[in-house]
Scaffold this motif. Structure first.
Motif, short mmCIF file in Angstrom:
data_model
loop_
_atom_site.label_atom_id
_atom_site.label_comp_id
_atom_site.label_asym_id
_atom_site.label_seq_id
_atom_site.Cartn_x
_atom_site.Cartn_y
_atom_site.Cartn_z
N THR A 90 -0.75 7.99 -5.01
CA THR A 90 0.46 8.80 -5.14
C THR A 90 0.85 9.33 -3.77
OG1 THR A 90 -0.79 10.83 -5.62
CG2 THR A 90 -0.09 9.49 -7.50
N PRO A 94 0.52 -2.82 -3.23
CA PRO A 94 0.38 -2.52 -4.66
C PRO A 94 1.03 -3.60 -5.53
CG PRO A 94 2.16 -1.25 -3.74
CD PRO A 94 1.52 -1.96 -2.59
N GLY A 106 -6.25 -1.68 -11.07
CA GLY A 106 -6.15 -0.39 -11.75
C GLY A 106 -6.17 0.82 -10.84
N ARG A 107 -6.46 0.66 -9.56
CA ARG A 107 -6.44 1.81 -8.65
C ARG A 107 -5.02 2.35 -8.52
NH1 ARG A 107 -8.29 -0.32 -3.26
NH2 ARG A 107 -7.23 -2.17 -4.08
N ILE A 108 -4.93 3.64 -8.20
CA ILE A 108 -3.63 4.32 -8.14
C ILE A 108 -3.54 5.11 -6.83
CG2 ILE A 108 -2.12 6.02 -9.24
CD1 ILE A 108 -3.61 5.43 -11.87
N THR A 159 4.50 6.54 -7.08
CA THR A 159 3.21 6.10 -7.62
C THR A 159 3.06 4.60 -7.38
OG1 THR A 159 3.26 7.80 -9.34
CG2 THR A 159 1.74 5.96 -9.66
N THR A 169 10.43 0.85 -12.86
CA THR A 169 9.24 0.49 -12.09
C THR A 169 9.46 -0.92 -11.55
OG1 THR A 169 7.73 1.89 -13.33
CG2 THR A 169 6.78 -0.02 -12.25
N THR A 221 0.57 1.35 -8.10
CA THR A 221 -0.57 0.86 -8.89
C THR A 221 -0.99 -0.49 -8.35
OG1 THR A 221 0.86 -0.20 -10.55
CG2 THR A 221 0.22 2.08 -10.94
N TYR A 222 -2.28 -0.71 -8.37
CA TYR A 222 -2.85 -1.93 -7.81
C TYR A 222 -3.39 -2.82 -8.93
CZ TYR A 222 -2.16 0.37 -3.39
OH TYR A 222 -1.57 0.99 -2.32
N THR A 235 2.73 -2.56 -8.49
CA THR A 235 3.98 -1.93 -8.94
C THR A 235 4.28 -0.67 -8.14
OG1 THR A 235 2.97 -0.52 -10.64
CG2 THR A 235 3.59 -2.77 -11.29
#
Length: 327
Positions: A222, A185, A218-220, A212, A324, A214-215, A187
Motif C-alpha cells: 500500500t 504487481p 498474494g503479497r500486498i 494498493t 482495478t 497486489t502480487y 493488479t
C-alpha cells in the motif's frame, strides 16, 4: 569522467553538487533552455555553457546527466546513447508509457549504460532496510506500506506539466515497491481526491491518493501520498514479514527529545527533499560512477524505469475509472 549536465533547474543544481564533489568526475558543461540558469550554475563549478546537442556531440564528454523537463527525457536518452555516452536520467523516463517503451528499444540497440534516477533507493535508511530484508532478517516479505507526504503542493505551473501525481510523485514509491517486492504487481487499485488545493483538481490532477498493489503470490503493498503535511516531509517504510518487521522512519531536524511534566516532545521531520535526500543523491551518483567504471549492471535500469511508469499509468487509469487495473 567528464560529465555534461542537461538541465540547470532545481534538481540539476542538486546533481551538479554530486558530480563536482565526486573525486572521479568533473562537471565539464551545462545546458538549459533558460540561459541565465545554465550560466549561473556553470560559473559556480567552472564548467562551460553549451547546448544539449553540443554536449551530446562532444566526444570528450563521457557521460550525461539528464535533468531537463520530463517530456524531453526519452529523446535525450536516445541521442546520448547513440553518441556513445553513459546516461543517468532523472525520473520518470517519459510522460507516455508508449514513448518510454520506444526509448527502451532504441537504448538497448545503442548498447550504452542507462540509469534512472530513483534516488530513494540510495537513502541510507532505506538501503539498510533493503539489506536487512535481503539478509532474511524478517523471513518472507508479506505486507509493505510506503508513506510519502510533501509539506505542500508544487506551483500550479508545474502541476499542469508534471503528468499527474502518480507519474510525478508516487512513481518514486512504485519504484520502492518494485525494489523491495522484487518486481511489478499483478493488479493496481487507486483511490484519489483533490483536498489540498481545488486548482489541482480543476487541472485534472489529484493531491491525495492511496494505491494498493497486489502480487501474483498474494503479497500486498500500500502507498499513501499527500501534497500536504503541515509538520514537514514525511517519508516512511514499514515491511512486515513472516518473522518480523522492518521500519525506516523519518529523518528529523534534530535528535533532541525533551521530557518534562508537561509531556514528551521532539523535532519535526526535515522540511523537504533537498534536506532529506542530499546524501542519497551523492550515493546515487557514486553508484552510477562505479557501475560505468566496472561495466556492472546499472543499480536502477531503464527497464525498471519503464516498469515503474507502467504502474503509474495503471494507477492513473484506476483513479479516474474506479476500476482495478491488471498489468
Amino acid at each position: 569522467m567528464k560529465v555534461g549536465l542537461l538541465g540547470a533547474g532545481r534538481i540539476g543544481q542538486v546533481h551538479a553538487v554530486s558530480i563536482a564533489g565526486h573525486p572521479e568526475s568533473t562537471l565539464a558543461a551545462v545546458s538549459d533552455v533558460h540561459a541565465p540558469a545554465a550560466e549561473a550554475l556553470a560559473a559556480k563549478f567552472g564548467a562551460e555553457v553549451r547546448s544539449s546537442d553540443e554536449i551530446i556531440a562532444d566526444d570528450s564528454i563521457d557521460a550525461v546527466l539528464i535533468a531537463t523537463s520530463t517530456d524531453t527525457h526519452s529523446g535525450l536518452i536516445e541521442a546520448a546513447t547513440a553518441a556513445g555516452k553513459a546516461v543517468l536520467c532523472e525520473k520518470p523516463v517519459d510522460l507516455s508509457l508508449e514513448r518510454a517503451r520506444a526509448c527502451l528499444a532504441v537504448a538497448q540497440k545503442n548498447g550504452q549504460p542507462v540509469m534512472i534516477g530513483f534516488n530513494r533507493r540510495f537513502d541510507p535508511s532505506f538501503a539498510a532496510l533493503k539489506s536487512a530484508f535481503d539478509a532474511g532478517e524478517i523471513g518472507k516479505g508479506e505486507l509493505l506500506a510506503v508513506t510519502s507526504f510533501d509539506p505542500g503542493p508544487p506551483p500550479m505551473a508545474y502541476v499542469k506539466v508534471s503528468g499527474g501525481i502518480f507519474r510525478d510523485m508516487m512513481i518514486h514509491d512504485f519504484d520502492i515497491c518494485q525494489w523491495l517486492m522484487g518486481g511489478t504487481p499483478e493488479t493496481v487499485t487507486a483511490k484519489a481526491s483533490s483536498l489540498v488545493d481545488p486548482e489541482i483538481g480543476k487541472a485534472g490532477d489529484f493531491d491525495t491518493a492511496v494505491v494498493t498493489l497486489t502480487y501474483s503470490d498474494g503479497r500486498i503493498a500500500t502507498i499513501r501520498n499527500s501534497r500536504r503535511a503541515a509538520f514537514g516531509y514525511d517519508q516512511r517504510i514499514e515491511y512486515l514479514g513472516s518473522e518480523g518487521m522492518l521500519e525506516a522512519k523519518n529523518m528529523l531536524e534534530n535528535q533532541l527529545v525533551k521530557s518534562t511534566a508537561a509531556g514528551v516532545t521532539g523535532a519535526k521531520p526535515m522540511h523537504f527533499f533537498l534536506e532529506r535526500y542530499m546524501p542519497a543523491y551523492a550515493a546515487e551518483w557514486d553508484a552510477f560512477m562505479k557501475a560505468v567504471a566496472s561495466g556492472a549492471r546499472m543499480p536502477v535500469t531503464l527497464e525498471e524505469g519503464v516498469a515503474a511508469l507502467a504502474v503509474a499509468e495503471a494507477a492513473t487509469e484506476s483513479a479516474k475509472t474506479g476500476k482495478t487495473i491488471t498489468l
